[in-house]
Design a protein around this motif. Sequence first.
Motif, mmCIF file in Angstrom:
data_model
loop_
_atom_site.group_PDB
_atom_site.id
_atom_site.type_symbol
_atom_site.label_atom_id
_atom_site.label_comp_id
_atom_site.label_asym_id
_atom_site.label_seq_id
_atom_site.Cartn_x
_atom_site.Cartn_y
_atom_site.Cartn_z
ATOM 1 N N ASN A 48 0.780 -1.671 0.125
ATOM 2 C CA ASN A 48 -0.049 -0.262 0.132
ATOM 3 C C ASN A 48 0.960 1.210 0.145
ATOM 4 O OD1 ASN A 48 -2.173 -1.629 -0.172
ATOM 5 N ND2 ASN A 48 -2.231 -2.140 2.009
ATOM 6 N N ASN A 49 1.691 1.163 -1.207
ATOM 7 C CA ASN A 49 2.906 1.849 -1.060
ATOM 8 C C ASN A 49 3.576 2.595 0.129
ATOM 9 O OD1 ASN A 49 2.071 3.218 -3.653
ATOM 10 N ND2 ASN A 49 0.071 4.119 -2.874
ATOM 11 N N SER A 50 4.165 1.546 1.016
ATOM 12 C CA SER A 50 5.156 2.401 2.512
ATOM 13 C C SER A 50 6.061 1.989 1.754
ATOM 14 C CB SER A 50 4.979 0.940 3.165
ATOM 15 O OG SER A 50 4.526 -0.465 3.318
ATOM 16 N N GLN A 51 6.754 3.229 2.343
ATOM 17 C CA GLN A 51 8.596 2.703 1.520
ATOM 18 C C GLN A 51 8.737 4.029 2.791
ATOM 19 O OE1 GLN A 51 8.664 6.116 -1.489
ATOM 20 N NE2 GLN A 51 5.777 6.885 -0.996
ATOM 21 N N TYR A 52 10.131 3.986 2.195
ATOM 22 C CA TYR A 52 11.241 4.195 3.166
ATOM 23 C C TYR A 52 11.249 5.597 2.153
ATOM 24 C CZ TYR A 52 13.285 2.333 6.480
ATOM 25 O OH TYR A 52 13.636 1.491 7.727
ATOM 26 N N VAL A 53 11.993 6.569 2.212
ATOM 27 C CA VAL A 53 12.174 8.282 1.648
ATOM 28 C C VAL A 53 13.989 8.303 1.231
ATOM 29 C CG1 VAL A 53 10.853 9.606 2.164
ATOM 30 C CG2 VAL A 53 12.396 10.085 3.067
ATOM 31 N N ARG A 54 14.577 8.765 0.061
ATOM 32 C CA ARG A 54 15.490 8.604 -0.449
ATOM 33 C C ARG A 54 15.931 9.003 0.900
ATOM 34 N NH1 ARG A 54 18.626 12.082 -5.888
ATOM 35 N NH2 ARG A 54 20.136 11.609 -4.940
ATOM 36 N N HIS A 55 17.419 8.629 1.125
ATOM 37 C CA HIS A 55 18.331 8.488 2.461
ATOM 38 C C HIS A 55 19.966 7.944 2.486
ATOM 39 C CE1 HIS A 55 16.624 4.941 3.785
ATOM 40 N NE2 HIS A 55 18.148 5.013 4.780
ATOM 41 N N ILE A 56 20.612 8.060 3.212
ATOM 42 C CA ILE A 56 21.505 7.422 2.981
ATOM 43 C C ILE A 56 21.921 7.112 4.610
ATOM 44 C CG2 ILE A 56 24.378 8.054 3.965
ATOM 45 C CD1 ILE A 56 24.014 11.018 1.854
ATOM 46 N N ASP A 57 21.800 5.748 4.892
ATOM 47 C CA ASP A 57 22.423 5.110 5.987
ATOM 48 C C ASP A 57 23.203 5.030 6.844
ATOM 49 O OD1 ASP A 57 20.074 3.156 5.192
ATOM 50 O OD2 ASP A 57 21.556 1.586 4.789
ATOM 51 N N ASN A 58 24.040 5.863 6.386
ATOM 52 C CA ASN A 58 25.287 6.759 7.624
ATOM 53 C C ASN A 58 25.603 8.072 6.995
ATOM 54 O OD1 ASN A 58 26.976 7.190 9.825
ATOM 55 N ND2 ASN A 58 28.584 5.754 9.179
ATOM 56 N N PRO A 59 24.526 9.119 7.604
ATOM 57 C CA PRO A 59 25.032 10.056 6.622
ATOM 58 C C PRO A 59 25.864 11.047 8.047
ATOM 59 C CG PRO A 59 22.841 10.742 8.559
ATOM 60 C CD PRO A 59 23.314 8.798 7.747
ATOM 61 N N ASN A 60 26.654 10.543 8.958
ATOM 62 C CA ASN A 60 27.084 11.478 10.059
ATOM 63 C C ASN A 60 28.537 10.136 9.957
ATOM 64 O OD1 ASN A 60 25.002 12.888 10.991
ATOM 65 N ND2 ASN A 60 24.477 11.309 11.741
ATOM 66 N N LEU A 87 19.190 2.573 -5.482
ATOM 67 C CA LEU A 87 20.637 3.210 -4.842
ATOM 68 C C LEU A 87 20.820 4.184 -5.784
ATOM 69 C CD1 LEU A 87 22.604 -0.064 -4.585
ATOM 70 C CD2 LEU A 87 21.743 1.348 -2.059
ATOM 71 N N PHE A 88 21.324 4.925 -5.641
ATOM 72 C CA PHE A 88 22.081 6.270 -5.823
ATOM 73 C C PHE A 88 23.509 6.271 -6.335
ATOM 74 C CE2 PHE A 88 17.579 7.387 -5.492
ATOM 75 C CZ PHE A 88 16.936 8.434 -6.951
ATOM 76 N N PRO A 89 24.657 6.013 -7.161
ATOM 77 C CA PRO A 89 25.627 5.470 -7.331
ATOM 78 C C PRO A 89 26.482 7.350 -6.702
ATOM 79 C CG PRO A 89 24.967 4.043 -8.415
ATOM 80 C CD PRO A 89 24.365 5.498 -8.311
ATOM 81 N N GLN A 90 27.036 7.398 -5.971
ATOM 82 C CA GLN A 90 27.730 9.149 -5.957
ATOM 83 C C GLN A 90 28.395 9.568 -7.734
ATOM 84 O OE1 GLN A 90 30.387 10.011 -3.205
ATOM 85 N NE2 GLN A 90 30.153 11.979 -3.058
ATOM 86 N N ILE A 91 29.225 8.247 -7.980
ATOM 87 C CA ILE A 91 30.121 8.403 -9.058
ATOM 88 C C ILE A 91 29.438 8.670 -10.480
ATOM 89 C CG2 ILE A 91 32.159 8.058 -7.782
ATOM 90 C CD1 ILE A 91 32.114 5.299 -9.165
ATOM 91 N N SER A 92 28.229 8.526 -10.561
ATOM 92 C CA SER A 92 27.350 8.150 -11.926
ATOM 93 C C SER A 92 25.964 8.893 -11.965
ATOM 94 C CB SER A 92 27.118 6.795 -11.736
ATOM 95 O OG SER A 92 26.594 5.830 -13.158
#
Length: 113
Positions: A48-60, A87-92
């Motif tokens: 039912n559209n449950s989801q995580y929003v775009r995030h970084i698991d360990n931003p700190n 997944l959003f690769p940083q180098i691409s």
Amino acid sequence: MCSHIGFLVQTLDSIVMRCNTMSGEGSPFAKYRINRRTKAMIACYPGNNSQYVRHIDNPNNDGRCVTSIYYLNKDYNRQRDGGVLRLFPQISSCVADIEPKFNRVIFFWSDRR
């Protein structure tokens, strides 16, 4: 299935610990010595559209470096069920969509890589 969660966590731990021996030149693990982990998170999403929003698991940069996910979605169907890990690769500029298929395990960097 819940009775086997401990075995699953031990198996994932052993795979990650194996990375410690992959320290040769050019290895992405060469600068890490993984010797512990945070508590395992076990989750079930009802649809039912449950989801995580775009995030970084360990931003700190608190020491976590690898995230692992093991999927238990029997009879998953992308058209019917939706829900992929993106997944959003940083180098691409390309993204990677990972379908949560049963018995699939994935590992990825927990930080901004």
